[in-house]
Design a protein around this motif. Structure first.
Motif, PDB file in Angstrom:
ATOM      1  N   LEU A 202      16.040 -17.972 -20.663  1.00 28.82           N
ATOM      2  CA  LEU A 202      16.811 -17.291 -19.631  1.00 28.82           C
ATOM      3  C   LEU A 202      15.919 -16.857 -18.464  1.00 28.82           C
ATOM      4  CD1 LEU A 202      19.245 -15.094 -21.768  1.00 28.82           C
ATOM      5  CD2 LEU A 202      19.666 -17.319 -20.716  1.00 28.82           C
ATOM      6  N   GLN A 203      14.655 -16.549 -18.760  1.00 28.98           N
ATOM      7  CA  GLN A 203      13.722 -16.241 -17.682  1.00 28.98           C
ATOM      8  C   GLN A 203      13.426 -17.492 -16.849  1.00 28.98           C
ATOM      9  OE1 GLN A 203      10.609 -14.378 -20.207  1.00 28.98           O
ATOM     10  NE2 GLN A 203      10.834 -12.565 -18.911  1.00 28.98           N
ATOM     11  N   GLU A 204      13.266 -18.636 -17.532  1.00 27.11           N
ATOM     12  CA  GLU A 204      13.015 -19.867 -16.790  1.00 27.11           C
ATOM     13  C   GLU A 204      14.232 -20.311 -15.994  1.00 27.11           C
ATOM     14  OE1 GLU A 204      11.498 -22.786 -19.586  1.00 27.11           O
ATOM     15  OE2 GLU A 204       9.453 -22.252 -18.968  1.00 27.11           O
ATOM     16  N   GLY A 210      10.627 -11.448 -14.809  1.00 25.50           N
ATOM     17  CA  GLY A 210       9.423 -11.214 -15.605  1.00 25.50           C
ATOM     18  C   GLY A 210       8.787 -12.444 -16.194  1.00 25.50           C
ATOM     19  N   LEU A 211       9.082 -13.644 -15.649  1.00 25.05           N
ATOM     20  CA  LEU A 211       8.518 -14.873 -16.221  1.00 25.05           C
ATOM     21  C   LEU A 211       7.004 -14.914 -16.092  1.00 25.05           C
ATOM     22  CD1 LEU A 211       9.028 -17.629 -17.527  1.00 25.05           C
ATOM     23  CD2 LEU A 211       9.333 -18.584 -15.233  1.00 25.05           C
ATOM     24  N   LEU A 245       8.733  -9.384 -21.978  1.00 23.35           N
ATOM     25  CA  LEU A 245      10.102  -9.333 -22.478  1.00 23.35           C
ATOM     26  C   LEU A 245      10.220 -10.037 -23.828  1.00 23.35           C
ATOM     27  CD1 LEU A 245      13.070  -8.609 -22.064  1.00 23.35           C
ATOM     28  CD2 LEU A 245      13.353 -10.776 -20.815  1.00 23.35           C
ATOM     29  N   GLN A 246       9.552 -11.169 -23.999  1.00 22.01           N
ATOM     30  CA  GLN A 246       9.597 -11.887 -25.268  1.00 22.01           C
ATOM     31  C   GLN A 246       9.053 -11.040 -26.406  1.00 22.01           C
ATOM     32  OE1 GLN A 246       7.813 -15.798 -23.597  1.00 22.01           O
ATOM     33  NE2 GLN A 246       8.802 -16.410 -25.498  1.00 22.01           N
ATOM     34  N   VAL A 247       7.895 -10.428 -26.201  1.00 22.08           N
ATOM     35  CA  VAL A 247       7.278  -9.603 -27.251  1.00 22.08           C
ATOM     36  C   VAL A 247       8.157  -8.402 -27.561  1.00 22.08           C
ATOM     37  CG1 VAL A 247       5.287  -8.172 -27.834  1.00 22.08           C
ATOM     38  CG2 VAL A 247       4.953 -10.361 -26.654  1.00 22.08           C
ATOM     39  N   THR A 248       8.736  -7.791 -26.524  1.00 20.80           N
ATOM     40  CA  THR A 248       9.592  -6.627 -26.723  1.00 20.80           C
ATOM     41  C   THR A 248      10.830  -6.985 -27.542  1.00 20.80           C
ATOM     42  OG1 THR A 248       8.857  -5.696 -24.606  1.00 20.80           O
ATOM     43  CG2 THR A 248      10.890  -4.818 -25.558  1.00 20.80           C
TER      44      THR A 248
END
Length: 290
Positions: A202-204, A210-211, A245-248
């Protein structure tokens, strides 16, 4: 490949147990005439799952890059939601799965052939659609251009079918409660990786910001093209340079979900001991002596 083998094994064994229970009940009650509608329902369910998986794979190839990433991210989040519900549902209902299926089958026998087909279709179809969606999301997240993810799924399903046949024949006995607990816990770990990668998609797709905001970057220590980098990617959807965001998202999903899943549940009244599920082919427990 291992994570996809686990998905195929876990989901395939649930479907195999359902088929085993349905067929064993009809054979034991001398209703072999009802076997054909059951197999028809199972066949339709399998065909639907394969068609659904093919539609996801080939349909997404016609989209733009941003649309593919948006679709992949959205379906990954949906797949994680479904598989999370599935592992908790299976742990809660495994103890009375047989009696529940027997009740539905008794009702279907009274209603006729169409109801039998529908019973088998619904019992197996749910597992098939969940498997197709979660496998597609996992392959999308971990694919490296090789057929290994699908090979892993195929091997897992083949193992599940073989185990289901052994259960039906009464040749093996395993603790299903422990099996579904351990494999369910591992699936939660796999699902956390799929969820994190879904948010990365979704970031891409520019749906989320936040990418470029990386939590850390250890590509020099764990190169993505190394054998151990490929192994971590295939099993856990590990990324050496994830975004914050991924880690969170990974932590917010994995920690509470795994804690809730592994918490003791299903204690028998006054016993303090978890009641084990019925196993296909096993003998019913004897009534207590007066």
């Amino acid at each position: 490949m291992f994570s996809n083998y686990l998905i195929g094994l876990r989901e395939g064994l649930e479907a195999s147990l359902v088929v085993c229970i349905l067929i064993a009940y009809l054979v034991k009650t001398d209703r072999r005439d009802a076997l054909k509608p059951i197999w028809i329902g199972i066949g339709v369910a399998v065909a639907l799952a394969l068609g659904f998986g093919s539609a996801l794979e080939f349909g997404s190839q016609e989209l733009t890059f941003e649309a593919q990433e948006a679709l992949g991210g959205t379906l990954s989040i949906l797949a994680v939601g479904l598989v999370t519900w599935m592992v908790f549902w299976m742990r809660r209902t495994a103890r009375h799965l047989r009696s529940e299926l027997h009740g539905k089958l008794d009702a279907a026998l009274q209603m006729g052939t169409g109801a039998l087909v529908a019973t088998a279709f619904l019992a197996v179809g749910r597992e098939g659609l969940e498997t197709a969606l979660f496998v597609w999301a996992s392959v999308h997240a971990a694919s490296d251009g090789t057929p290994r993810p699908l090979v892993g799924v195929g091997l897992g399903i083949a193992t599940a079918v073989f185990l289901g046949w052994l259960f039906y024949r009464g040749a093996v006995r395993i603790n299903l409660a422990k099996f579904f607990t351990w494999t369910g816990g591992m699936l939660v770990v796999v699902a956390a990786g799929v969820l994190a990668y879904g948010f990365h998609d979704l970031q891409e797709a520019d749906w989320l910001p936040g990418l470029t905001n990386k939590a850390f970057d250890i590509t020099g220590t764990i190169p993505p093209d190394s054998w151990y980098g490929t192994l971590l990617k295939g099993v856990f959807n590990f990324q050496p340079d994830p975004t914050v965001l991924q880690v969170t998202v990974w932590l917010l999903y994995l920690v509470p979900t795994l804690a809730l899943f592994l918490a003791p549940v299903g204690f028998a009244s006054g016993k303090g001991k978890v009641k084990e599920p019925d196993e296909p082919g096993s003998r019913p427990s004897k009534a207590p002596q007066s």
